[in-house]
Write a protein that holds these residues in place. Structure first.
Motif, mmCIF file in Angstrom:
data_model
loop_
_atom_site.group_PDB
_atom_site.id
_atom_site.type_symbol
_atom_site.label_atom_id
_atom_site.label_comp_id
_atom_site.label_asym_id
_atom_site.label_seq_id
_atom_site.Cartn_x
_atom_site.Cartn_y
_atom_site.Cartn_z
ATOM 1 N N LYS A 154 29.622 -46.179 39.735
ATOM 2 C CA LYS A 154 30.657 -47.206 39.928
ATOM 3 C C LYS A 154 31.346 -47.048 41.288
ATOM 4 C CE LYS A 154 33.249 -48.236 36.292
ATOM 5 N NZ LYS A 154 34.052 -48.047 35.058
ATOM 6 N N HIS A 155 31.393 -45.812 41.770
ATOM 7 C CA HIS A 155 31.946 -45.584 43.110
ATOM 8 C C HIS A 155 31.036 -46.227 44.158
ATOM 9 C CE1 HIS A 155 34.237 -43.552 46.239
ATOM 10 N NE2 HIS A 155 33.079 -43.164 46.784
ATOM 11 N N LYS A 156 29.730 -46.147 43.919
ATOM 12 C CA LYS A 156 28.748 -46.736 44.841
ATOM 13 C C LYS A 156 28.683 -48.256 44.679
ATOM 14 C CE LYS A 156 25.078 -46.342 47.642
ATOM 15 N NZ LYS A 156 25.105 -45.707 48.978
ATOM 16 N N PHE A 157 28.824 -48.713 43.432
ATOM 17 C CA PHE A 157 28.741 -50.156 43.129
ATOM 18 C C PHE A 157 30.025 -50.578 42.409
ATOM 19 C CE2 PHE A 157 24.419 -48.333 42.928
ATOM 20 C CZ PHE A 157 23.819 -49.025 43.969
ATOM 21 N N PRO A 158 31.099 -50.833 43.133
ATOM 22 C CA PRO A 158 32.424 -51.096 42.530
ATOM 23 C C PRO A 158 32.453 -52.309 41.599
ATOM 24 C CG PRO A 158 32.608 -50.688 44.895
ATOM 25 C CD PRO A 158 31.152 -50.829 44.600
ATOM 26 N N ASP A 159 31.565 -53.268 41.802
ATOM 27 C CA ASP A 159 31.566 -54.488 40.981
ATOM 28 C C ASP A 159 30.762 -54.333 39.689
ATOM 29 O OD1 ASP A 159 33.087 -55.745 42.937
ATOM 30 O OD2 ASP A 159 31.303 -56.496 43.998
ATOM 31 N N PHE A 160 30.175 -53.169 39.499
ATOM 32 C CA PHE A 160 29.351 -52.945 38.309
ATOM 33 C C PHE A 160 30.200 -52.966 37.043
ATOM 34 C CE2 PHE A 160 27.418 -49.693 35.391
ATOM 35 C CZ PHE A 160 26.408 -50.522 34.929
ATOM 36 N N GLU A 161 29.805 -53.796 36.071
ATOM 37 C CA GLU A 161 30.546 -53.919 34.811
ATOM 38 C C GLU A 161 29.696 -53.399 33.659
ATOM 39 O OE1 GLU A 161 31.792 -57.945 34.317
ATOM 40 O OE2 GLU A 161 33.153 -57.912 36.036
ATOM 41 N N HIS A 162 30.376 -52.815 32.673
ATOM 42 C CA HIS A 162 29.655 -52.297 31.500
ATOM 43 C C HIS A 162 30.595 -52.314 30.296
ATOM 44 C CE1 HIS A 162 31.635 -48.306 31.208
ATOM 45 N NE2 HIS A 162 31.933 -48.590 32.449
ATOM 46 N N VAL A 163 29.993 -52.207 29.118
ATOM 47 C CA VAL A 163 30.759 -52.169 27.872
ATOM 48 C C VAL A 163 30.881 -50.711 27.430
ATOM 49 C CG1 VAL A 163 30.827 -52.908 25.453
ATOM 50 C CG2 VAL A 163 29.934 -54.451 27.217
ATOM 51 N N THR A 164 32.081 -50.300 27.024
ATOM 52 C CA THR A 164 32.284 -48.934 26.547
ATOM 53 C C THR A 164 32.112 -48.891 25.034
ATOM 54 O OG1 THR A 164 33.845 -48.495 28.326
ATOM 55 C CG2 THR A 164 33.887 -46.991 26.453
ATOM 56 N N ARG A 165 31.317 -47.956 24.547
ATOM 57 C CA ARG A 165 31.101 -47.830 23.111
ATOM 58 C C ARG A 165 32.354 -47.290 22.426
ATOM 59 N NH1 ARG A 165 27.220 -42.404 22.655
ATOM 60 N NH2 ARG A 165 28.641 -41.006 23.740
ATOM 61 N N LYS A 166 32.388 -47.362 21.101
ATOM 62 C CA LYS A 166 33.534 -46.885 20.325
ATOM 63 C C LYS A 166 33.225 -45.574 19.616
ATOM 64 C CE LYS A 166 35.683 -51.377 19.402
ATOM 65 N NZ LYS A 166 36.141 -52.320 18.327
ATOM 66 N N TYR A 167 34.216 -44.713 19.562
ATOM 67 C CA TYR A 167 34.135 -43.460 18.810
ATOM 68 C C TYR A 167 33.892 -43.752 17.330
ATOM 69 C CZ TYR A 167 36.226 -39.581 16.124
ATOM 70 O OH TYR A 167 36.478 -38.589 15.208
ATOM 71 N N GLN A 168 33.066 -42.929 16.681
ATOM 72 C CA GLN A 168 32.804 -43.071 15.243
ATOM 73 C C GLN A 168 32.909 -41.718 14.552
ATOM 74 O OE1 GLN A 168 29.141 -45.312 14.174
ATOM 75 N NE2 GLN A 168 28.965 -45.732 16.351
ATOM 76 N N TYR A 169 33.234 -41.774 13.262
ATOM 77 C CA TYR A 169 33.251 -40.552 12.459
ATOM 78 C C TYR A 169 32.394 -40.753 11.214
ATOM 79 C CZ TYR A 169 34.631 -37.018 9.113
ATOM 80 O OH TYR A 169 34.592 -36.016 8.177
ATOM 81 N N ILE A 170 31.587 -39.741 10.873
ATOM 82 C CA ILE A 170 30.785 -39.768 9.642
ATOM 83 C C ILE A 170 31.020 -38.472 8.886
ATOM 84 C CG2 ILE A 170 28.455 -39.861 8.654
ATOM 85 C CD1 ILE A 170 27.531 -41.347 11.160
ATOM 86 N N SER A 171 31.407 -38.592 7.614
ATOM 87 C CA SER A 171 31.585 -37.424 6.750
ATOM 88 C C SER A 171 30.318 -37.233 5.925
ATOM 89 C CB SER A 171 32.776 -37.638 5.809
ATOM 90 O OG SER A 171 32.816 -36.621 4.824
ATOM 91 N N THR A 172 29.757 -36.037 5.967
ATOM 92 C CA THR A 172 28.591 -35.743 5.129
ATOM 93 C C THR A 172 28.932 -34.593 4.189
ATOM 94 O OG1 THR A 172 27.554 -34.146 6.643
ATOM 95 C CG2 THR A 172 27.046 -36.471 6.988
ATOM 96 N N ILE A 173 28.478 -34.711 2.954
ATOM 97 C CA ILE A 173 28.779 -33.712 1.930
ATOM 98 C C ILE A 173 27.476 -33.240 1.291
ATOM 99 C CG2 ILE A 173 29.945 -33.284 -0.276
ATOM 100 C CD1 ILE A 173 32.058 -35.341 0.565
ATOM 101 N N ASP A 174 27.203 -31.948 1.414
ATOM 102 C CA ASP A 174 26.013 -31.354 0.808
ATOM 103 C C ASP A 174 26.338 -30.910 -0.618
ATOM 104 O OD1 ASP A 174 24.707 -31.756 3.154
ATOM 105 O OD2 ASP A 174 24.579 -29.649 3.736
ATOM 106 N N VAL A 175 25.438 -31.254 -1.539
ATOM 107 C CA VAL A 175 25.628 -30.888 -2.941
ATOM 108 C C VAL A 175 24.587 -29.828 -3.303
ATOM 109 C CG1 VAL A 175 25.876 -31.743 -5.303
ATOM 110 C CG2 VAL A 175 26.454 -33.243 -3.372
ATOM 111 N N ASP A 176 24.914 -28.577 -2.973
ATOM 112 C CA ASP A 176 24.035 -27.457 -3.306
ATOM 113 C C ASP A 176 24.195 -27.052 -4.766
ATOM 114 O OD1 ASP A 176 23.586 -27.556 -0.618
ATOM 115 O OD2 ASP A 176 24.606 -25.682 -0.145
ATOM 116 N N ASN A 177 25.430 -27.175 -5.262
ATOM 117 C CA ASN A 177 25.754 -26.862 -6.660
ATOM 118 C C ASN A 177 26.721 -27.927 -7.163
ATOM 119 O OD1 ASN A 177 24.558 -24.058 -7.365
ATOM 120 N ND2 ASN A 177 25.477 -23.761 -5.349
ATOM 121 N N ALA A 178 26.188 -28.903 -7.878
ATOM 122 C CA ALA A 178 27.034 -30.002 -8.342
ATOM 123 C C ALA A 178 28.110 -29.500 -9.300
ATOM 124 C CB ALA A 178 26.175 -31.070 -9.022
#
Length: 435
Positions: A154-178
């Motif tokens: 962007k420093h080299k190409f100041p007019d360059f435009e882009h979309v910024t992605r969004k942070y995500q969270y995923i909870s995973t739960i392992d069931v070794d012993n129900a």
């Protein structure tokens, strides 16, 4: 769109450029091997080759992306400003190293194909990794590099435009012993009583008795609590069920038990469900296939997600087995002994098979931490664990990545070795949610 000139477009080049630009930076790219086409293009562009064509934005290429197979690789870690990097480039290069070859080395898990000392479970050890040895295991280095590279562009190409992605969270739960005590076979139940008696565990004997005679709820039955928190914080939750036959390392309730089947069916209604392949499936495709079909017969839906029990992954064989069984997503990319980023990225990526030199359809979801790592290996208190969780979440949030945690239904129980942890999962969800 960014146009890239390179002298050769290999599968490795396409793979890693797509990961950095399309998946991390949300930027479209195209390649050209024609100098005249590159010169005529008026938009943002750069060359990725051995020597610059002229005075364009230039990144010197390392040979790694133009090779095939596994070769000895020399990794000398230096600094790009304050960030570790390797595969140094000449002074003419806009950045002091080959970001693409270095990223490929980390994400393809190239080092896991090289000679190594495995741990007692046949796993690649965190301490063998260059990320651990050079102090960047707890940083999503590939994503950090990508954003720094974007700043330079962007420093080299100041007019360059882009979309910024969004942070995500995923909870995973392992069931070794129900269940801790419920729905075990008669032999296992009597054996449990005798073992507790031999060790004078009076309170555990009482708990076992009370649960079996319905005087108390089974302590590991925390599934409704997890679902309640999922709804409260509006998070994505995935349960991975271990349904393999009983072994020394696989001690869950038998998959033939009606109550266990009903539990799995119930979870399908409220959350995502995946397979937790048992200990010996790492190198046993027949056993893996049997367990996948077993879970599918219970859920009446195709199973597309998986996480190896004990995180036992042998590259590339384990992933090749998953691909053969049409598993689309794997969540095993992390360490049991250390928190951090095994592949140095917090962006899901497709497994690149170095045996066949192709990008496969198996998408890898790297996790950042596991409850047993914090409690059993790092010996952190619940308060210290929340501090470590916050630190890792901040690293991912800074690059708008995907933060994935691994908990067990047991650690929500506040029982036995999890005493004092009853609020950790809830407190974590307040910290890490998709805000």
């Amino acid at each position: 769109m960014i146009l890239i000139y390179t002298h050769k477009v290999t599968p490795r080049v396409r793979y890693i450029f797509k990961h950095i630009f399309t998946r991390i930076l949300q930027v479209q790219i195209d390649f050209t091997r024609k100098v005249e086409e590159f010169v005529a293009y008026n938009g943002p562009k750069f060359s990725y080759t051995n020597v610059p064509l002229g005075k364009e934005f230039f990144i010197q290429s390392n040979e790694l992306l133009f090779q095939q197979g596994i070769k000895d690789v020399t990794v000398v870690v230096q600094k790009w400003e304050e960030v570790p990097c390797f595969f140094a480039a000449v002074e003419a290069s806009e950045i002091p190293f080959d970001i693409f070859a270095a990223s490929f080395f980390l994400i393809s898990r190239y080092e896991e194909y090289l000679p190594q000392i495995k741990d007692v479970h046949g796993r690649f050890s965190a301490t063998e990794s260059i990320a651990y040895q050079h102090g960047f295991l707890e940083k999503p280095l590939v994503d950090i590099w990508a954003y720094k590279f974007l700043t330079a562009l962007k420093h080299k190409f100041p007019d360059f435009e882009h979309v910024t992605r969004k942070y995500q969270y995923i909870s995973t739960i392992d069931v070794d012993n129900a269940f801790a005590y419920k729905h075990k076979s008669f032999v296992r139940t009597i054996g449990g009583f005798l073992k507790d008696a031999s060790q004078f565990k009076i309170f555990t004997i009482w708990d076992r008795f009370a649960v079996l005679f319905n005087l108390k709820k089974d302590p590991f039955n925390t599934f409704q609590k997890a679902i309640k928190l999922k709804k409260k914080y509006k998070i994505t939750t995935i349960f991975f069920f271990l349904i393999g036959d009983y072994t020394t390392f696989d001690t869950n309730v038998s998959a033939s038990k009606r109550k266990f089947k009903l539990l799995i069916k119930d979870m399908v209604d409220y959350a995502l469900v995946g397979l937790h392949p048992s200990y010996y499936t790492m190198s046993n495709s027949g056993m893996l296939k049997k367990e996948k079909e077993r879970l599918e017969s219970i859920t009446n839906t195709p199973i597309k997600r998986s996480r190896q029990h004990y995180l036992r992954v042998s590259l590339p064989e384990t992933y090749q087995q998953l691909i053969d069984l049409e598993i689309d997503e794997d969540y095993s990319m992390g360490y049991a002994t250390h928190v951090g980023f095994r592949a140095s990225t917090c962006t899901p990526f497709y497994f690149y098979d170095l045996d066949f030199e192709i990008q496969t359809p198996l998408k890898i979801y790297p996790f950042a931490l596991m409850d047993t790592t914090l409690n059993d290996y790092m010996k952190l208190t619940p308060k210290q664990s929340l501090g470590k969780i916050r630190d890792l979440k901040n690293e991912v949030k800074a690059v708008n990545g995907v933060f994935i945690t691994v908990f067990h239904n047991e650690s929500l129980s506040n029982y036995l070795r999890w005493r004092g942890w009853n609020r950790v999962y809830n407190s974590m969800l307040k910290i890490v949610g998709n805000d």
